[in-house]
Design an enzyme around this catalytic site. Structure first.
Site, PDB file in Angstrom:
ATOM      1  N   LYS A  55       0.766  -1.192  -0.155  1.00 50.38           N
ATOM      2  CA  LYS A  55      -0.054   0.427   0.127  1.00 50.38           C
ATOM      3  C   LYS A  55       0.818   1.266  -0.001  1.00 50.38           C
ATOM      4  O   LYS A  55       1.676   1.215   1.453  1.00 50.38           O
ATOM      5  CB  LYS A  55      -0.966   0.117   1.724  1.00 50.38           C
ATOM      6  CG  LYS A  55      -2.127  -0.634   1.516  1.00 50.38           C
ATOM      7  CD  LYS A  55      -3.190  -0.964   2.152  1.00 50.38           C
ATOM      8  CE  LYS A  55      -4.644  -1.757   2.244  1.00 50.38           C
ATOM      9  NZ  LYS A  55      -5.211  -1.550   3.042  1.00 50.38           N
ATOM     10  N   GLU A  61       0.589  -1.353  16.642  1.00 51.95           N
ATOM     11  CA  GLU A  61       0.328  -2.893  15.660  1.00 51.95           C
ATOM     12  C   GLU A  61       0.438  -4.289  15.881  1.00 51.95           C
ATOM     13  O   GLU A  61       0.312  -5.357  15.081  1.00 51.95           O
ATOM     14  CB  GLU A  61       1.009  -2.618  14.670  1.00 51.95           C
ATOM     15  CG  GLU A  61       0.938  -1.120  14.020  1.00 51.95           C
ATOM     16  CD  GLU A  61      -0.809  -0.632  13.296  1.00 51.95           C
ATOM     17  OE1 GLU A  61      -1.368  -1.693  12.713  1.00 51.95           O
ATOM     18  OE2 GLU A  61      -1.566  -0.286  12.683  1.00 51.95           O
ATOM     19  N   GLU A  93      -6.898  -5.800  -1.205  1.00 57.55           N
ATOM     20  CA  GLU A  93      -8.336  -5.911  -0.170  1.00 57.55           C
ATOM     21  C   GLU A  93     -10.085  -5.889  -0.224  1.00 57.55           C
ATOM     22  O   GLU A  93     -10.655  -4.974  -0.608  1.00 57.55           O
ATOM     23  CB  GLU A  93      -7.851  -4.564   0.713  1.00 57.55           C
ATOM     24  CG  GLU A  93      -8.522  -4.493   2.333  1.00 57.55           C
ATOM     25  CD  GLU A  93      -8.517  -3.028   2.458  1.00 57.55           C
ATOM     26  OE1 GLU A  93      -7.141  -3.377   2.934  1.00 57.55           O
ATOM     27  OE2 GLU A  93      -9.625  -1.962   3.130  1.00 57.55           O
ATOM     28  N   HIS A 147      -8.547   0.426  13.015  1.00 55.93           N
ATOM     29  CA  HIS A 147      -8.687   1.419  12.744  1.00 55.93           C
ATOM     30  C   HIS A 147      -9.335   2.344  12.162  1.00 55.93           C
ATOM     31  O   HIS A 147      -9.163   3.663  12.785  1.00 55.93           O
ATOM     32  CB  HIS A 147      -7.943   0.902  11.900  1.00 55.93           C
ATOM     33  CG  HIS A 147      -6.808   0.281  11.491  1.00 55.93           C
ATOM     34  ND1 HIS A 147      -6.189  -0.088  12.347  1.00 55.93           N
ATOM     35  CD2 HIS A 147      -5.532   0.964  11.053  1.00 55.93           C
ATOM     36  CE1 HIS A 147      -4.523  -0.512  12.837  1.00 55.93           C
ATOM     37  NE2 HIS A 147      -4.029   0.619  11.884  1.00 55.93           N
ATOM     38  N   HIS A 161      -8.748   5.835  12.975  1.00 55.53           N
ATOM     39  CA  HIS A 161      -8.326   7.045  12.234  1.00 55.53           C
ATOM     40  C   HIS A 161      -9.545   8.026  12.668  1.00 55.53           C
ATOM     41  O   HIS A 161      -9.080   9.141  12.311  1.00 55.53           O
ATOM     42  CB  HIS A 161      -9.469   6.214  10.623  1.00 55.53           C
ATOM     43  CG  HIS A 161      -8.042   5.766  10.329  1.00 55.53           C
ATOM     44  ND1 HIS A 161      -8.264   4.768   9.205  1.00 55.53           N
ATOM     45  CD2 HIS A 161      -6.441   5.742  10.115  1.00 55.53           C
ATOM     46  CE1 HIS A 161      -6.851   4.192   9.105  1.00 55.53           C
ATOM     47  NE2 HIS A 161      -5.790   4.329   9.128  1.00 55.53           N
TER      48      HIS A 161
HETATM   49  P1  NAD Z   1       7.395   8.161  10.449  1.00 54.16           P
HETATM   50  O1  NAD Z   1       7.326   8.057   9.192  1.00 54.16           O
HETATM   51  O2  NAD Z   1       6.258   9.673  10.489  1.00 54.16           O
HETATM   52  O3  NAD Z   1       8.448   7.792  11.850  1.00 54.16           O
HETATM   53  C1  NAD Z   1       8.130   8.804  13.130  1.00 54.16           C
HETATM   54  C2  NAD Z   1       9.123   9.915  13.251  1.00 54.16           C
HETATM   55  O4  NAD Z   1      10.410   8.586  14.084  1.00 54.16           O
HETATM   56  C3  NAD Z   1       9.362  10.368  12.700  1.00 54.16           C
HETATM   57  O5  NAD Z   1      10.181  12.062  13.210  1.00 54.16           O
HETATM   58  C4  NAD Z   1      10.883  10.324  12.355  1.00 54.16           C
HETATM   59  O6  NAD Z   1      11.578  10.670  11.192  1.00 54.16           O
HETATM   60  C5  NAD Z   1      11.090   9.471  12.792  1.00 54.16           C
HETATM   61  N1  NAD Z   1      12.177   8.245  13.132  1.00 54.16           N
HETATM   62  C6  NAD Z   1      11.864   6.827  12.174  1.00 54.16           C
HETATM   63  N2  NAD Z   1      12.896   6.179  12.055  1.00 54.16           N
HETATM   64  C7  NAD Z   1      13.381   6.274  12.733  1.00 54.16           C
HETATM   65  C8  NAD Z   1      15.261   5.690  13.366  1.00 54.16           C
HETATM   66  N3  NAD Z   1      15.403   4.461  13.199  1.00 54.16           N
HETATM   67  N4  NAD Z   1      15.648   6.617  14.686  1.00 54.16           N
HETATM   68  C9  NAD Z   1      15.119   7.400  15.197  1.00 54.16           C
HETATM   69  N5  NAD Z   1      13.908   8.329  14.354  1.00 54.16           N
HETATM   70  C10 NAD Z   1      13.120   7.866  13.223  1.00 54.16           C
HETATM   71  O7  NAD Z   1       5.857   7.439  11.292  1.00 54.16           O
HETATM   72  P2  NAD Z   1       5.478   5.608  11.177  1.00 54.16           P
HETATM   73  O8  NAD Z   1       4.133   5.673  12.736  1.00 54.16           O
HETATM   74  O9  NAD Z   1       7.044   4.771  11.202  1.00 54.16           O
HETATM   75  O10 NAD Z   1       4.650   5.754   9.783  1.00 54.16           O
HETATM   76  C11 NAD Z   1       3.170   6.166  10.129  1.00 54.16           C
HETATM   77  C12 NAD Z   1       2.694   6.027   8.665  1.00 54.16           C
HETATM   78  O11 NAD Z   1       2.468   5.313   8.045  1.00 54.16           O
HETATM   79  C13 NAD Z   1       0.956   7.405   8.407  1.00 54.16           C
HETATM   80  O12 NAD Z   1       1.339   7.775   7.648  1.00 54.16           O
HETATM   81  C14 NAD Z   1       0.708   5.785   8.182  1.00 54.16           C
HETATM   82  O13 NAD Z   1      -0.343   6.265   7.237  1.00 54.16           O
HETATM   83  C15 NAD Z   1       1.393   4.816   7.135  1.00 54.16           C
HETATM   84  N6  NAD Z   1       1.255   3.893   7.347  1.00 54.16           N
HETATM   85  C16 NAD Z   1       0.993   2.868   5.992  1.00 54.16           C
HETATM   86  C17 NAD Z   1       0.711   1.544   6.243  1.00 54.16           C
HETATM   87  C18 NAD Z   1       1.162   0.820   4.994  1.00 54.16           C
HETATM   88  O14 NAD Z   1       0.046  -0.589   4.783  1.00 54.16           O
HETATM   89  N7  NAD Z   1       1.325   1.565   3.416  1.00 54.16           N
HETATM   90  C19 NAD Z   1       0.665   1.111   7.147  1.00 54.16           C
HETATM   91  C20 NAD Z   1       0.688   1.235   8.151  1.00 54.16           C
HETATM   92  C21 NAD Z   1       0.535   2.973   7.968  1.00 54.16           C
HETATM   93  N1  GLY Z   2      -1.968  -1.144   6.945  1.00 56.09           N
HETATM   94  C1  GLY Z   2      -2.932  -2.139   6.591  1.00 56.09           C
HETATM   95  C2  GLY Z   2      -2.734  -2.855   6.016  1.00 56.09           C
HETATM   96  O1  GLY Z   2      -1.932  -2.627   4.900  1.00 56.09           O
HETATM   97  O2  GLY Z   2      -4.046  -3.676   4.556  1.00 56.09           O
END
Ligand code: NAD
Ligand code: GLY
Length: 362
Positions: A144, A186, A238, A249, A253
């Site tokens: 995704k 998660e 999906e 979620h 959300h």
């Molecule tokens: P993020 O990418 O914003 O990272 C969180 C914070 O941690 C940021 O400030 C980042 O710079 C910092 N960071 C990341 N890795 C680090 C490290 N190793 N050391 C220090 N700092 C670090 O947030 P997230 O929680 O990883 O991701 C949230 C996003 O993911 C949302 O946009 C959500 O929609 C998306 N998401 C996508 C899917 C998918 O299936 N594609 C699933 C769940 C969430």
């Molecule tokens: N994060 C939910 C999905 O990948 O379907």
């Protein structure tokens, strides 16, 4: 290093998992037949500070020419404006049709880079190096990709599978504690919806996991990726079954949206949503109070929030649920819990869902 395969026919890909395995990146790219040439490395300002130089050095030592592109950290940069910035830099860096783009970061960088990879030059190869726990167990696996639009989160996106995922749990050492705990939500989700074994392990070993123990983390992340891979293999886009991953979620959300994405991290909102979904399931007679109590206890012990703030108006949450892109004919496919590892879908209106808010536990 352990390697899983996500099986999708010609689009199958390996997920490499271990601790301190970043140094193998160059060799792993060569195994994927990327032999030399330019490689885009997309990262954010926080992750870049720690890992930009190590990754660049590893790639250069193996004969690649890294083109690093840094985006400011934060969800507010997962949008069309920063996607355009990224395309401009890919053009400037002369990224070609066969040059892979590496997403080095959390879910924000993974989603943004994945969407750029899906669309730049009608598709360039894409590699995920997730650096948050949330991205390691969820966002980096399954294809995704998306950016946000003012009208909704992840409104513009595509299913586009990576060629490889490299999960190095050692990078979690630099992740802020609150972000790490948010990712635990998660992990708990996988146990609740798919695996009584994982749920039981989390009940036993939560303290060790919270100490960022590399061996336990490697094993838990591997289990989560295995579980997610099974779901994606069965329902990549999906159509139906993959929606079980949305457990917690729907309300999560709505809470993020009602609080303008400022009060809770994604995992924290999902934790509140999982507690809510579990209460709703128990109130509708689908699961026993003992099951509800186990779920709520584990989420609380992880240091995640369990109480939806009372000042969040039901009306805001109802509107948030109705705005969900997954609503069809006014009904949400709400993931309910029957037992640990056993879910079922209930088709509910937003009003029916919020009707379960703030009911006291029985
Ligand atoms: P993020 O990418 O914003 O990272 C969180 C914070 O941690 C940021 O400030 C980042 O710079 C910092 N960071 C990341 N890795 C680090 C490290 N190793 N050391 C220090 N700092 C670090 O947030 P997230 O929680 O990883 O991701 C949230 C996003 O993911 C949302 O946009 C959500 O929609 C998306 N998401 C996508 C899917 C998918 O299936 N594609 C699933 C769940 C969430
Ligand atoms: N994060 C939910 C999905 O990948 O379907």
């Amino acid at each position: 290093m352990d390697t899983l395969t996500l099986n999708l026919g010609a689009r199958s890909y390996p997920i490499h998992i271990g601790s301190d395995i970043l140094s193998t990146l160059g060799q792993l790219l060569k195994q994927q037949n990327f032999l030399t040439g330019r490689v885009g490395v997309i990262t954010d300002s926080h992750v870049g500070k720690h890992y930009r130089n190590p990754v660049t050095n590893i790639l250069t030592a193996e004969g690649f020419e890294p083109v690093v592109i840094e985006i400011p950290a934060g969800e507010e940069h997962k949008n069309l404006a920063w996607l355009t910035f990224l395309y401009d830099k890919l053009v400037e860096g002369r990224i070609e049709r066969n040059s892979p783009l590496i997403a080095l970061g959390g879910g924000v960088i993974g989603d943004l880079t994945g969407f750029a990879a899906a669309t730049f030059r009608r598709g360039v190869p894409f590699i995920q190096i997730p650096t948050t726990l949330l991205a390691q167990v969820d966002a980096s696996v399954g294809g995704k990709t998306a950016v946000n639009h003012p009208a909704g989160k992840n409104l513009i996106g595509a299913f586009y599978q990576p060629r490889m995922v490299l999960v190095d749990v050692a990078v979690l050492k630099t992740l802020p504690k609150r972000e790490f705990v948010s990712g635990i939500a998660e992990v708990i989700k996988y146990g609740v919806i798919l695996s009584p074994e994982l749920f039981g392990l989390l009940e036993e070993e939560l303290k060790v996991l919270l100490s960022v123990n590399p061996a336990l983390l490697t094993s838990v992340v591997k289990t989560c990726c295995q579980l997610k891979a099974l779901v994606v293999e069965e329902d990549e886009t999906e159509g139906d079954y993959r929606a079980i991953l949305n457990f917690g979620h729907t309300m999560g959300h709505a809470i993020e949206s009602a609080t303008s994405y400022k009060s809770f991290l994604h995992g924290e909102a999902v934790a509140l949503g999982m507690v809510f979904a579990t209460h709703l399931s128990q109130q509708r007679g689908l699961c026993r109070p003992a099951v509800r109590d186990r779920v709520v206890r584990l989420i609380k012990q992880a240091g995640l929030p369990i109480d939806i703030p009372q000042d969040l108006a039901q009306e805001h949450l109802r509107i948030g649920i109705e705005a969900d892109k997954k609503v069809t004919a006014g009904k949400v496919k709400f993931v309910c819990l029957e037992d640990i590892g056993k879910t079922r879908f209930e088709f509910l209106s937003a009003a029916e869902i919020v009707g379960h808010l703030y009911q006291s536990a029985s």
